[in-house]
Design a protein around this motif. Structure first.
Motif, PDB file in Angstrom:
ATOM      1  N   ALA A 104       1.023  -1.140  -0.103  1.00  0.00           N
ATOM      2  CA  ALA A 104      -0.013  -0.062  -0.055  1.00  0.00           C
ATOM      3  C   ALA A 104       0.930   1.139  -0.061  1.00  0.00           C
ATOM      4  CB  ALA A 104      -0.970  -0.142   1.290  1.00  0.00           C
ATOM      5  N   THR A 105       1.978   1.427   0.658  1.00  0.00           N
ATOM      6  CA  THR A 105       2.988   2.307   0.754  1.00  0.00           C
ATOM      7  C   THR A 105       3.589   2.574  -0.472  1.00  0.00           C
ATOM      8  OG1 THR A 105       3.169   1.917   3.100  1.00  0.00           O
ATOM      9  CG2 THR A 105       4.866   3.225   1.848  1.00  0.00           C
ATOM     10  N   GLY A 106       4.009   1.453  -1.188  1.00  0.00           N
ATOM     11  CA  GLY A 106       4.578   1.748  -2.590  1.00  0.00           C
ATOM     12  C   GLY A 106       3.599   2.026  -3.483  1.00  0.00           C
ATOM     13  N   CYS A 107       2.289   1.677  -3.410  1.00  0.00           N
ATOM     14  CA  CYS A 107       1.336   2.163  -4.502  1.00  0.00           C
ATOM     15  C   CYS A 107       1.151   3.766  -4.236  1.00  0.00           C
ATOM     16  CB  CYS A 107      -0.335   1.484  -4.177  1.00  0.00           C
ATOM     17  SG  CYS A 107       0.032  -0.141  -4.687  1.00  0.00           S
ATOM     18  N   ALA A 108       1.099   4.302  -2.903  1.00  0.00           N
ATOM     19  CA  ALA A 108       0.936   5.675  -2.872  1.00  0.00           C
ATOM     20  C   ALA A 108       2.383   6.331  -3.293  1.00  0.00           C
ATOM     21  CB  ALA A 108       0.898   5.695  -1.185  1.00  0.00           C
ATOM     22  N   TYR A 118      13.255  12.465   0.564  1.00  0.00           N
ATOM     23  CA  TYR A 118      13.069  14.069   0.599  1.00  0.00           C
ATOM     24  C   TYR A 118      13.011  14.543  -0.867  1.00  0.00           C
ATOM     25  CZ  TYR A 118      14.958  13.240   5.512  1.00  0.00           C
ATOM     26  OH  TYR A 118      15.040  13.129   6.961  1.00  0.00           O
ATOM     27  N   LEU A 119      13.669  13.494  -1.560  1.00  0.00           N
ATOM     28  CA  LEU A 119      13.676  14.128  -3.052  1.00  0.00           C
ATOM     29  C   LEU A 119      12.253  13.873  -3.653  1.00  0.00           C
ATOM     30  CD1 LEU A 119      17.277  12.640  -4.363  1.00  0.00           C
ATOM     31  CD2 LEU A 119      16.285  14.846  -3.720  1.00  0.00           C
ATOM     32  N   LEU A 120      11.734  12.830  -3.023  1.00  0.00           N
ATOM     33  CA  LEU A 120      10.365  12.469  -3.717  1.00  0.00           C
ATOM     34  C   LEU A 120       9.358  13.494  -2.983  1.00  0.00           C
ATOM     35  CD1 LEU A 120       8.762   9.279  -4.386  1.00  0.00           C
ATOM     36  CD2 LEU A 120       7.703  10.612  -2.678  1.00  0.00           C
ATOM     37  N   ARG A 121       9.560  13.732  -1.805  1.00  0.00           N
ATOM     38  CA  ARG A 121       8.645  14.873  -1.376  1.00  0.00           C
ATOM     39  C   ARG A 121       8.840  16.110  -1.908  1.00  0.00           C
ATOM     40  NH1 ARG A 121      10.300  13.269   4.909  1.00  0.00           N
ATOM     41  NH2 ARG A 121       8.824  11.510   5.188  1.00  0.00           N
ATOM     42  N   ALA A 122       9.844  16.450  -2.365  1.00  0.00           N
ATOM     43  CA  ALA A 122      10.059  17.806  -3.197  1.00  0.00           C
ATOM     44  C   ALA A 122       9.516  17.648  -4.506  1.00  0.00           C
ATOM     45  CB  ALA A 122      11.450  18.170  -3.444  1.00  0.00           C
ATOM     46  N   ALA A 146      -4.223  15.743  -7.206  1.00  0.00           N
ATOM     47  CA  ALA A 146      -4.737  14.550  -6.230  1.00  0.00           C
ATOM     48  C   ALA A 146      -3.638  13.726  -6.069  1.00  0.00           C
ATOM     49  CB  ALA A 146      -5.813  14.071  -6.662  1.00  0.00           C
ATOM     50  N   SER A 147      -3.240  13.144  -7.458  1.00  0.00           N
ATOM     51  CA  SER A 147      -2.447  12.086  -7.444  1.00  0.00           C
ATOM     52  C   SER A 147      -0.988  12.582  -6.471  1.00  0.00           C
ATOM     53  CB  SER A 147      -1.737  11.776  -8.720  1.00  0.00           C
ATOM     54  OG  SER A 147      -2.868  11.132  -9.329  1.00  0.00           O
ATOM     55  N   ALA A 148      -0.443  13.727  -6.763  1.00  0.00           N
ATOM     56  CA  ALA A 148       0.857  14.415  -6.151  1.00  0.00           C
ATOM     57  C   ALA A 148       0.480  14.265  -4.603  1.00  0.00           C
ATOM     58  CB  ALA A 148       1.174  15.493  -6.770  1.00  0.00           C
ATOM     59  N   LEU A 156       2.577  12.266  -1.598  1.00  0.00           N
ATOM     60  CA  LEU A 156       3.282  12.974  -0.445  1.00  0.00           C
ATOM     61  C   LEU A 156       2.899  12.219   0.781  1.00  0.00           C
ATOM     62  CD1 LEU A 156       2.639  16.698  -1.028  1.00  0.00           C
ATOM     63  CD2 LEU A 156       4.821  15.571  -0.558  1.00  0.00           C
ATOM     64  N   ILE A 157       1.658  11.763   0.974  1.00  0.00           N
ATOM     65  CA  ILE A 157       1.216  10.933   2.124  1.00  0.00           C
ATOM     66  C   ILE A 157       1.910   9.814   2.095  1.00  0.00           C
ATOM     67  CG2 ILE A 157      -0.825   9.797   3.032  1.00  0.00           C
ATOM     68  CD1 ILE A 157      -2.637  11.902   1.974  1.00  0.00           C
ATOM     69  N   GLY A 158       2.082   9.124   1.071  1.00  0.00           N
ATOM     70  CA  GLY A 158       2.800   7.867   1.270  1.00  0.00           C
ATOM     71  C   GLY A 158       4.340   7.916   1.649  1.00  0.00           C
ATOM     72  N   SER A 159       4.902   8.927   1.192  1.00  0.00           N
ATOM     73  CA  SER A 159       6.424   9.331   1.586  1.00  0.00           C
ATOM     74  C   SER A 159       6.578   9.209   3.111  1.00  0.00           C
ATOM     75  CB  SER A 159       6.857  10.628   1.071  1.00  0.00           C
ATOM     76  OG  SER A 159       6.370  11.644   1.722  1.00  0.00           O
ATOM     77  N   LEU A 160       5.347   9.589   3.901  1.00  0.00           N
ATOM     78  CA  LEU A 160       5.458   9.405   5.432  1.00  0.00           C
ATOM     79  C   LEU A 160       5.658   8.107   5.856  1.00  0.00           C
ATOM     80  CD1 LEU A 160       2.530  12.047   6.005  1.00  0.00           C
ATOM     81  CD2 LEU A 160       4.976  12.664   5.937  1.00  0.00           C
TER      82      LEU A 160
END
Length: 426
Positions: A239-243, A303-307, A403-405, A409-413
């Motif tokens: 689920a985390t990977g999908c997000a 951090y790069l993904l969140r940015a 919405a997808s972005a 962001l949520i998944g990166s947490l």
């Protein structure tokens, strides 16, 4: 290269580049359908309304993505059970044969609805094979060079992105040197035939590859039912990977496969101008992807993904507003979009592989990758075109991207909680 080395040997680079070459050709094969969607719609799904023909073509594009999770489950089972090499070796061959066949499908005017059914069937085979190709390549290179995993994953997706640039470049050449009236009849077929032949060449080159060192060491511990173990022990990781992949998945679907047809059919840009601008943007994205992978060896990729996700969230609506208003040059806009996409593309893959242990890594990467890209990428052109048709708002795709972005962001947490299988060893 040994597991404890910080450097990769020339032989190791050969492995990484051959695995990446397959991704280049496979993404070319898969994306070329979206690049020529308008022309395929006219030839194989003709209607009196060009938007409806485009919708039918994009529906067939989506069908290919729907086959990816099934292909991912089947092929990754063999990859985790018996080895990575044979799976992504044969997947590239079958997919390339399907691409070659798509270039030879007769027009609707010749055999009627059978042409449409043939195209859909071959697209399903394409999607099934791609379900194991890219996850297999990612698993392979991470296990070959774990100490520089972010960079080698960046190399893979830089090469994959260049496959899209080759596809748009072929489209540009066809539209430049061929009579425009001939493109719907023959131009798109040239692109498919070239892709099929290139994929077969990749199969020949890949035959020299050996099994990944990490899997070879753990082969005796291979799981008999990797998919069952994944569902039993690693569902939160999936689920985390999908997000995590939500942002780049939607971006790829819109930028690679929807943009060209959207610009020429909906906004009435000159098709050649649209493809040229898109090609420049894709090359910028490939360069940024490689640079992001290199930075990922020095800055944690989360951090790069969140940015990257934040940039996509903030910039999506201004991009579509500028495209529709024509107040900014199209090539400049596509270049800026490529910069934004490359920031996410260069780091998401290593974060995905980091979520799963070696014994079920191929299966976990394939399931998360294919579910996410089916939901966010495969459906993006169809949903975006449908939203535009129903609402009359040419900027509607921006809301999908935003919405997808936000989901990414949520998944990166959650990466710290569920990761650590690759990056912790660096």
């Amino acid at each position: 290269m040994t597991a404890n080395s910080d450097r990769i040997t020339p032989a190791g680079w050969k492995i990484v580049l051959l695995a990446s070459l397959g991704g280049t050709l496979e993404f070319y094969d898969f994306v070329i359908f979206g690049v020529f969607a308008r022309d395929i719609g006219q030839a194989v799904f003709p209607t009196t309304d060009p938007i409806v023909s485009l919708l039918l073509a994009f529906a067939t594009f989506t069908v290919g993505y729907l086959a990816r999770p099934i292909g991912g489950v089947v092929l990754s089972h063999y990859g985790d059970r018996y080895g990575r090499r044979s799976v992504f070796l044969w997947s590239v061959f079958v997919m390339s044969a399907s691409t070659l066949g798509m270039g030879l499908v007769p027009a609707y005017a010749q055999i009627g609805v059978a042409a449409s059914l043939l195209m859909v069937s071959l697209r399903l085979i394409q999607g099934f094979c791609l379900g194991g190709e890219l996850p297999g390549a990612l698993t392979y290179v991470v296990e070959t060079a774990p100490r520089i995993a972010p960079f080698v994953c960046g190399v893979v997706f830089a090469c994959v992105t260049m496959g899209v640039a080759v596809a748009t470049g072929v489209s540009l050449s066809v539209r430049t040197y061929m009579d425009p009236a001939m493109v719907p009849a023959y131009g798109w077929r040239i692109a498919f035939i070239l892709g099929g032949l290139g994929g077969i060449l990749s199969f020949v080159l890949r035959r020299s590859l050996e099994e990944s060192p990490e899997f070879a060491r753990m082969k005796s511990l291979a799981v008999r039912q990797p998919f069952r173990e994944l569902l039993r022990t690693n569902l939160p990781h999936v689920a985390t990977g999908c997000a995590l992949l939500g942002g780049i998945g939607c971006f790829n679907g819109l930028f690679f496969s929807h943009l060209s047809a959207y610009l020429s059919t909906v906004l009435k840009y000159d098709p050649r101008q649209a493809v040229l601008a898109q090609t420049v943007g894709v090359i910028v994205m490939a360069t940024t992807t490689l640079l992001t992978g290199w930075i990922g060896d020095r800055v944690h990729p989360k951090y790069l993904l969140r940015a990257g996700a934040a940039v996509l969230l903030i910039a999506a609506y201004p991009f579509y507003a500028a495209v529709t208003s024509r107040e900014v040059g199209l090539t400049m806009l596509c270049s800026l979009a490529g910069l934004a996409g490359g920031l996410s593309a260069g780091c998401f893959a290593v974060l995905l592989t980091d979520l799963f242990p070696t014994r079920i890594r191929f299966t976990g990467v394939a399931l998360a990758f294919n579910i996410s890209f089916t939901l966010f990428s495969g459906t993006a052109p169809l949903i975006a075109t449908s939203l535009i048709e129903r609402t009359g708002n040419n900027r509607a795709p921006a809301y999908m991207m935003m919405a997808s972005a936000a989901i990414a962001l949520i998944g990166s947490l959650w990466v710290d909680r569920f990761g650590g299988n690759v990056l912790a060893r660096r």
